[in-house]
Design a protein around this motif. Structure first.
Motif, PDB file in Angstrom:
ATOM      1  N   MET A 175       0.835  -1.195   0.000  1.00  0.00           N
ATOM      2  CA  MET A 175       0.000   0.000   0.000  1.00  0.00           C
ATOM      3  C   MET A 175       0.871   1.246   0.000  1.00  0.00           C
ATOM      4  SD  MET A 175      -1.307   0.395   3.956  1.00  0.00           S
ATOM      5  CE  MET A 175      -1.835   2.078   3.665  1.00  0.00           C
ATOM      6  N   PHE A 176       0.266   2.387  -0.330  1.00  0.00           N
ATOM      7  CA  PHE A 176       0.955   3.670  -0.293  1.00  0.00           C
ATOM      8  C   PHE A 176       0.328   4.543   0.787  1.00  0.00           C
ATOM      9  CE2 PHE A 176       1.293   2.403  -4.828  1.00  0.00           C
ATOM     10  CZ  PHE A 176       2.676   2.227  -4.864  1.00  0.00           C
ATOM     11  N   ILE A 177       1.170   5.315   1.453  1.00  0.00           N
ATOM     12  CA  ILE A 177       0.672   6.238   2.479  1.00  0.00           C
ATOM     13  C   ILE A 177       0.207   7.520   1.803  1.00  0.00           C
ATOM     14  CG2 ILE A 177       1.223   7.529   4.564  1.00  0.00           C
ATOM     15  CD1 ILE A 177       1.166   4.469   4.874  1.00  0.00           C
ATOM     16  N   ILE A 178      -1.078   7.756   1.873  1.00  0.00           N
ATOM     17  CA  ILE A 178      -1.673   8.965   1.315  1.00  0.00           C
ATOM     18  C   ILE A 178      -1.862   9.973   2.443  1.00  0.00           C
ATOM     19  CG2 ILE A 178      -3.671   9.913   0.103  1.00  0.00           C
ATOM     20  CD1 ILE A 178      -1.872   8.123  -1.621  1.00  0.00           C
ATOM     21  N   ASN A 179      -1.614  11.243   2.119  1.00  0.00           N
ATOM     22  CA  ASN A 179      -1.635  12.325   3.106  1.00  0.00           C
ATOM     23  C   ASN A 179      -0.653  12.051   4.254  1.00  0.00           C
ATOM     24  OD1 ASN A 179      -3.715  13.723   1.678  1.00  0.00           O
ATOM     25  ND2 ASN A 179      -5.212  12.298   2.570  1.00  0.00           N
ATOM     26  N   PRO A 180       0.630  11.878   3.925  1.00  0.00           N
ATOM     27  CA  PRO A 180       1.628  11.575   4.956  1.00  0.00           C
ATOM     28  C   PRO A 180       1.935  12.771   5.836  1.00  0.00           C
ATOM     29  CG  PRO A 180       2.694  11.983   2.864  1.00  0.00           C
ATOM     30  CD  PRO A 180       1.217  11.996   2.594  1.00  0.00           C
ATOM     31  N   ASP A 181       2.550  12.498   6.955  1.00  0.00           N
ATOM     32  CA  ASP A 181       3.041  13.556   7.817  1.00  0.00           C
ATOM     33  C   ASP A 181       4.043  14.392   7.009  1.00  0.00           C
ATOM     34  OD1 ASP A 181       4.884  14.913   9.697  1.00  0.00           O
ATOM     35  OD2 ASP A 181       3.738  13.834  11.224  1.00  0.00           O
ATOM     36  N   PRO A 182       3.910  15.709   7.008  1.00  0.00           N
ATOM     37  CA  PRO A 182       4.806  16.549   6.192  1.00  0.00           C
ATOM     38  C   PRO A 182       6.266  16.435   6.580  1.00  0.00           C
ATOM     39  CG  PRO A 182       3.472  17.894   7.677  1.00  0.00           C
ATOM     40  CD  PRO A 182       2.893  16.514   7.709  1.00  0.00           C
ATOM     41  N   TYR A 183       6.551  15.926   7.767  1.00  0.00           N
ATOM     42  CA  TYR A 183       7.947  15.752   8.177  1.00  0.00           C
ATOM     43  C   TYR A 183       8.503  14.390   7.762  1.00  0.00           C
ATOM     44  CZ  TYR A 183       7.135  19.920  10.945  1.00  0.00           C
ATOM     45  OH  TYR A 183       6.834  21.202  11.346  1.00  0.00           O
ATOM     46  N   SER A 184       7.671  13.598   7.084  1.00  0.00           N
ATOM     47  CA  SER A 184       8.117  12.262   6.661  1.00  0.00           C
ATOM     48  C   SER A 184       7.822  12.029   5.187  1.00  0.00           C
ATOM     49  CB  SER A 184       7.422  11.192   7.512  1.00  0.00           C
ATOM     50  OG  SER A 184       7.753  11.339   8.871  1.00  0.00           O
ATOM     51  N   LEU A 185       8.035  13.064   4.387  1.00  0.00           N
ATOM     52  CA  LEU A 185       7.750  12.966   2.958  1.00  0.00           C
ATOM     53  C   LEU A 185       8.882  12.274   2.211  1.00  0.00           C
ATOM     54  CD1 LEU A 185       6.356  16.514   2.080  1.00  0.00           C
ATOM     55  CD2 LEU A 185       5.068  14.421   2.477  1.00  0.00           C
ATOM     56  N   PRO A 186       8.546  11.524   1.160  1.00  0.00           N
ATOM     57  CA  PRO A 186       9.581  11.087   0.223  1.00  0.00           C
ATOM     58  C   PRO A 186      10.029  12.293  -0.603  1.00  0.00           C
ATOM     59  CG  PRO A 186       7.431  10.497  -0.627  1.00  0.00           C
ATOM     60  CD  PRO A 186       7.199  11.089   0.753  1.00  0.00           C
ATOM     61  N   CYS A 187      11.002  12.117  -1.453  1.00  0.00           N
ATOM     62  CA  CYS A 187      11.466  13.219  -2.296  1.00  0.00           C
ATOM     63  C   CYS A 187      11.688  12.727  -3.721  1.00  0.00           C
ATOM     64  CB  CYS A 187      12.755  13.823  -1.732  1.00  0.00           C
ATOM     65  SG  CYS A 187      13.301  15.280  -2.654  1.00  0.00           S
ATOM     66  N   TYR A 188      10.714  13.008  -4.576  1.00  0.00           N
ATOM     67  CA  TYR A 188      10.815  12.674  -5.992  1.00  0.00           C
ATOM     68  C   TYR A 188      10.997  13.965  -6.778  1.00  0.00           C
ATOM     69  CZ  TYR A 188       8.872   8.033  -4.938  1.00  0.00           C
ATOM     70  OH  TYR A 188       8.648   6.768  -4.459  1.00  0.00           O
TER      71      TYR A 188
ATOM     72  N   ILE B 278      -2.801  10.767  -7.906  1.00  0.00           N
ATOM     73  CA  ILE B 278      -3.808  11.351  -8.795  1.00  0.00           C
ATOM     74  C   ILE B 278      -5.196  10.800  -8.462  1.00  0.00           C
ATOM     75  CG2 ILE B 278      -4.576  11.561 -11.191  1.00  0.00           C
ATOM     76  CD1 ILE B 278      -1.640  11.378 -12.032  1.00  0.00           C
ATOM     77  N   LYS B 279      -5.281   9.498  -8.263  1.00  0.00           N
ATOM     78  CA  LYS B 279      -6.577   8.889  -7.958  1.00  0.00           C
ATOM     79  C   LYS B 279      -7.136   9.429  -6.640  1.00  0.00           C
ATOM     80  CE  LYS B 279      -6.031   4.514 -10.458  1.00  0.00           C
ATOM     81  NZ  LYS B 279      -5.892   3.037 -10.337  1.00  0.00           N
ATOM     82  N   ASP B 280      -6.275   9.609  -5.663  1.00  0.00           N
ATOM     83  CA  ASP B 280      -6.735  10.157  -4.383  1.00  0.00           C
ATOM     84  C   ASP B 280      -7.281  11.567  -4.579  1.00  0.00           C
ATOM     85  OD1 ASP B 280      -6.785  10.133  -1.326  1.00  0.00           O
ATOM     86  OD2 ASP B 280      -5.570  11.918  -1.753  1.00  0.00           O
ATOM     87  N   PHE B 281      -6.619  12.357  -5.413  1.00  0.00           N
ATOM     88  CA  PHE B 281      -7.073  13.722  -5.671  1.00  0.00           C
ATOM     89  C   PHE B 281      -8.411  13.740  -6.389  1.00  0.00           C
ATOM     90  CE2 PHE B 281      -7.251  17.585  -8.285  1.00  0.00           C
ATOM     91  CZ  PHE B 281      -7.022  18.564  -7.323  1.00  0.00           C
ATOM     92  N   LEU B 282      -8.579  12.829  -7.345  1.00  0.00           N
ATOM     93  CA  LEU B 282      -9.782  12.833  -8.169  1.00  0.00           C
ATOM     94  C   LEU B 282     -10.996  12.224  -7.479  1.00  0.00           C
ATOM     95  CD1 LEU B 282      -8.337  11.765 -11.640  1.00  0.00           C
ATOM     96  CD2 LEU B 282      -8.933  14.074 -10.878  1.00  0.00           C
ATOM     97  N   PHE B 283     -10.737  11.194  -6.665  1.00  0.00           N
ATOM     98  CA  PHE B 283     -11.861  10.386  -6.195  1.00  0.00           C
ATOM     99  C   PHE B 283     -12.075  10.401  -4.687  1.00  0.00           C
ATOM    100  CE2 PHE B 283     -10.158   8.091 -10.030  1.00  0.00           C
ATOM    101  CZ  PHE B 283     -11.096   8.621 -10.910  1.00  0.00           C
ATOM    102  N   LYS B 284     -11.300  11.217  -3.963  1.00  0.00           N
ATOM    103  CA  LYS B 284     -11.470  11.238  -2.518  1.00  0.00           C
ATOM    104  C   LYS B 284     -12.780  11.880  -2.128  1.00  0.00           C
ATOM    105  CE  LYS B 284      -8.762  15.494  -1.930  1.00  0.00           C
ATOM    106  NZ  LYS B 284      -7.579  16.101  -1.297  1.00  0.00           N
TER     107      LYS B 284
END
Length: 304
Positions: free
Chosen positions: A1-14, A298-304
């Motif tokens: 699974m992917f963490i959606i809406n993560p803690d801003p202090y624990s973001l990945p960096c792409y 993208i799906k989280d943004f569109l369908f949440k």
């Protein structure tokens, strides 16, 4: 699974470019190597080249060579024809003269931007104007085009290495004569050594870099097609994409909000301003699961 809406202090960096945090250590340990000089000598077939700290500096040096006056105009031409152009380009031009998106009586230079790695078709036809040409190949380091390939027509050609390779600095200016540049500039020896070491290490992997980007692009194209989106640029044979851009016209998506949503999940991206289009990373350091993460955002943004 992917963490959606993560803690801003624990973001990945792409990032749009392939540099990752772990490349700090990798690049630091690379041995001294000048292989890249041999590659450039063969690739540019006797044309002169000089390393710069970044692509912006390469643009600046090219403009220095052209003795532009305040009321002169540099006309910017792009692959898409969209009015949007990066401020990194326009700010450098404004240090010397004016710029326009149309060829005018005051035009003294043509600046061709091979956008996002997708070449401007038949740049050789621009020679009919009899004006100096600067080719911006920042994202088109390995791309082949329709007609003359990117970087083979311009009187001056600029590259930005972080767009293609996993490093944080470095650019290149290529021209027939660079005496006026070299009289006024010398890159720091340690920085030059670092840039050469990293490029030398990765240059023999160029085919793998191209193939991985094309594979990532095609995967994203299919995944987003299934969501009703289509690619903005056609990925033709020989092109190495700098980003994956999709069209959102008629979708009703608030693209600036989508940009905020991506950044809130640690992904660099942007709206292609002037069009209803949006772009995300596609570089060679991304695996299928990373791309699936982008799709999930993208799906989280569109369908949440």
């Amino acid at each position: 699974m992917f963490i959606i809406n993560p803690d801003p202090y624990s973001l990945p960096c792409y990032r749009i470019g392939p540099f990752r945090t772990k490349d700090v250590a990798i690049n630091h340990c690379l041995p001294d190597d000048n292989t890249i000089d041999k590659y450039f000598n063969e690739r540019f077939d006797g044309r002169k080249f000089t390393y710069t700290e970044n692509g912006r500096q390469a643009i600046n040096f090219a403009l220095q060579c052209l003795n532009l006056q305040k009321d002169d105009v540099v006309t910017i031409l792009t692959t898409s024809g969209n009015f949007y152009i990066s401020g990194c380009v326009t700010r450098e031009i404004e240090k010397f003269c004016n710029w326009s998106r149309e060829i005018m009586q005051e035009t003294k230079v043509l600046f061709v931007n091979h956008e996002f790695g997708f070449p401007y078709d038949h740049p050789e036809r621009l020679k009919e104007y009899g004006l100096p040409i600067i080719e911006d190949c920042a994202n088109a380091f390995f791309s082949k085009g329709v007609g003359a390939d990117p970087g083979t027509v311009g009187d001056y050609v600029i590259y930005s290495f972080p767009k293609t390779f996993p490093l944080q600095v470095g650019g290149l200016l290529v021209a027939n004569d660079l005496k006026s540049v070299k009289q006024h500039y010398q890159i720091d020896d340690k920085l030059l050594r670092y840039i050469k070491n990293v490029l030398s290490y990765y240059i023999d992997s160029r085919q793998k870099i191209i193939e991985k980007r094309v594979s990532n692009y095609n995967y994203l194209s299919q995944e987003l097609h299934d969501m009703g989106f289509s690619e903005r640029f056609e990925l033709k044979q020989g092109i190495m994409p700098g980003v994956f851009m999709f069209k959102a016209k008629g979708s009703g998506i608030d693209l600036p909000e989508l940009k905020k949503h991506f950044y809130a999940h640690g992904v660099q991206c942007s709206v292609f301003y002037g069009e209803e289009a949006f772009f995300i990373p596609v570089h060679q350091a991304l695996e299928k699961e990373d791309l699936d993460y982008f799709v999930a955002i993208i799906k989280d943004f569109l369908f949440k």
